[in-house]
Design a protein around this motif. Structure first.
Motif, PDB file in Angstrom:
ATOM      1  N   ILE A  95       0.831  -1.213   0.000  1.00 11.98           N
ATOM      2  CA  ILE A  95       0.000   0.000   0.000  1.00 11.98           C
ATOM      3  C   ILE A  95       0.864   1.262   0.000  1.00 11.98           C
ATOM      4  N   HIS A  96       2.078   1.150   0.515  1.00 10.87           N
ATOM      5  CA  HIS A  96       2.911   2.329   0.730  1.00 10.87           C
ATOM      6  C   HIS A  96       3.222   3.082  -0.558  1.00 10.87           C
ATOM      7  N   ASN A  97       3.349   2.364  -1.683  1.00 11.15           N
ATOM      8  CA  ASN A  97       3.673   3.062  -2.930  1.00 11.15           C
ATOM      9  C   ASN A  97       2.447   3.753  -3.545  1.00 11.15           C
ATOM     10  N   GLN A  98       1.307   3.700  -2.864  1.00  4.49           N
ATOM     11  CA  GLN A  98       0.083   4.349  -3.342  1.00  4.49           C
ATOM     12  C   GLN A  98      -0.354   5.468  -2.387  1.00  4.49           C
ATOM     13  N   LEU A  99       0.604   5.955  -1.594  1.00  4.53           N
ATOM     14  CA  LEU A  99       0.324   6.989  -0.599  1.00  4.53           C
ATOM     15  C   LEU A  99       1.034   8.288  -0.953  1.00  4.53           C
ATOM     16  N   HIS A 100       0.402   9.381  -0.550  1.00  2.90           N
ATOM     17  CA  HIS A 100       0.992  10.700  -0.716  1.00  2.90           C
ATOM     18  C   HIS A 100       0.968  11.390   0.642  1.00  2.90           C
ATOM     19  N   LYS A 101       2.145  11.874   1.070  1.00  2.00           N
ATOM     20  CA  LYS A 101       2.240  12.502   2.386  1.00  2.00           C
ATOM     21  C   LYS A 101       1.439  13.794   2.425  1.00  2.00           C
ATOM     22  N   VAL A 102       0.598  13.914   3.462  1.00  2.60           N
ATOM     23  CA  VAL A 102      -0.188  15.129   3.681  1.00  2.60           C
ATOM     24  C   VAL A 102       0.536  16.023   4.679  1.00  2.60           C
ATOM     25  N   ILE A 103       0.928  15.438   5.826  1.00  6.57           N
ATOM     26  CA  ILE A 103       1.607  16.206   6.876  1.00  6.57           C
ATOM     27  C   ILE A 103       2.342  15.245   7.813  1.00  6.57           C
ATOM     28  N   GLU A 104       3.379  15.738   8.454  1.00 10.25           N
ATOM     29  CA  GLU A 104       4.143  14.948   9.419  1.00 10.25           C
ATOM     30  C   GLU A 104       4.191  15.697  10.745  1.00 10.25           C
ATOM     31  N   TYR A 105       3.970  14.945  11.821  1.00 10.46           N
ATOM     32  CA  TYR A 105       3.995  15.507  13.167  1.00 10.46           C
ATOM     33  C   TYR A 105       5.108  14.846  13.963  1.00 10.46           C
TER      34      TYR A 105
END
Length: 136
Positions: A95-105
Motif C-alpha cells: 500500500i505504501h507506494n500508493q500513498l501521498h504525504k499530507v503532513i508529518e507531526y
C-alpha cells in the motif's frame, strides 16, 4: 467539529468506544454512532471520508484493509486518510507506494520512549492507481 453531517466511529476495542464517547463530551459534541464490530471486509459503505490510524501492525490485517479500502474508493470515490508512525509493517506493505504525504507531526518524547524510538507520525492520502482499483 468540522461540519460533517454524519459520523460513524469504529474500533473493535470496547474501551476505545468509551474513549470516543468521552472525547465527544469533552468537545461538547452530541455522541455519534460507534460500532465495535469489525467492518473491514463488510459491504463498502457510502462514506465520503475514511480516517484510520496505526492499522498496519499485522500483515493479514493490512492486506484485508488494503482490499477493503480499494473497494470503498472504487464503488463510492471515498477519500482515505491514514495516520501511521512509520512501523516496519506499514512501510514495507504494498500500500505504501500508493500513498501521498499530507503532513508529518513530531511525537513528544514520552511517546517516542513508549513506542520504541518512533519519532514522528505521518498522515497519508491513499490514492491507489486505476489498475489497482480494477483488480478488487
Amino acid at each position: 467539529m468540522s461540519g460533517a453531517s454524519q459520523v460513524l466511529a469504529n474500533d473493535i476495542d470496547p474501551i476505545a468506544g468509551m474513549a470516543m464517547r468521552l472525547n465527544c463530551e469533552l468537545n461538547h459534541l452530541d455522541p455519534f454512532p460507534i460500532t465495535i464490530k469489525n467492518i473491514i471486509n463488510s459491504d463498502a459503505g457510502k462514506w465520503d471520508l475514511i480516517v484510520l490510524g496505526d492499522m498496519f501492525y499485522d500483515e493479514q490485517l493490512a492486506d484485508g484493509l488494503h482490499r477493503w479500502l480499494r473497494k470503498c474508493i472504487r464503488m463510492h470515490q471515498t477519500e482515505v486518510l491514514i495516520g501511521d508512525p512509520g512501523r516496519y509493517q506499514f512501510l514495507s506493505h504494498s500500500i505504501h507506494n500508493q500513498l501521498h504525504k499530507v503532513i508529518e507531526y513530531s511525537l513528544p518524547e514520552y511517546t517516542r520512549q513508549e513506542n520504541h524510538g518512533l519519532t514522528s507520525s505521518i498522515v497519508w492520502s491513499y490514492q491507489p492507481s486505476s489498475n489497482s482499483l480494477e483488480s478488487c
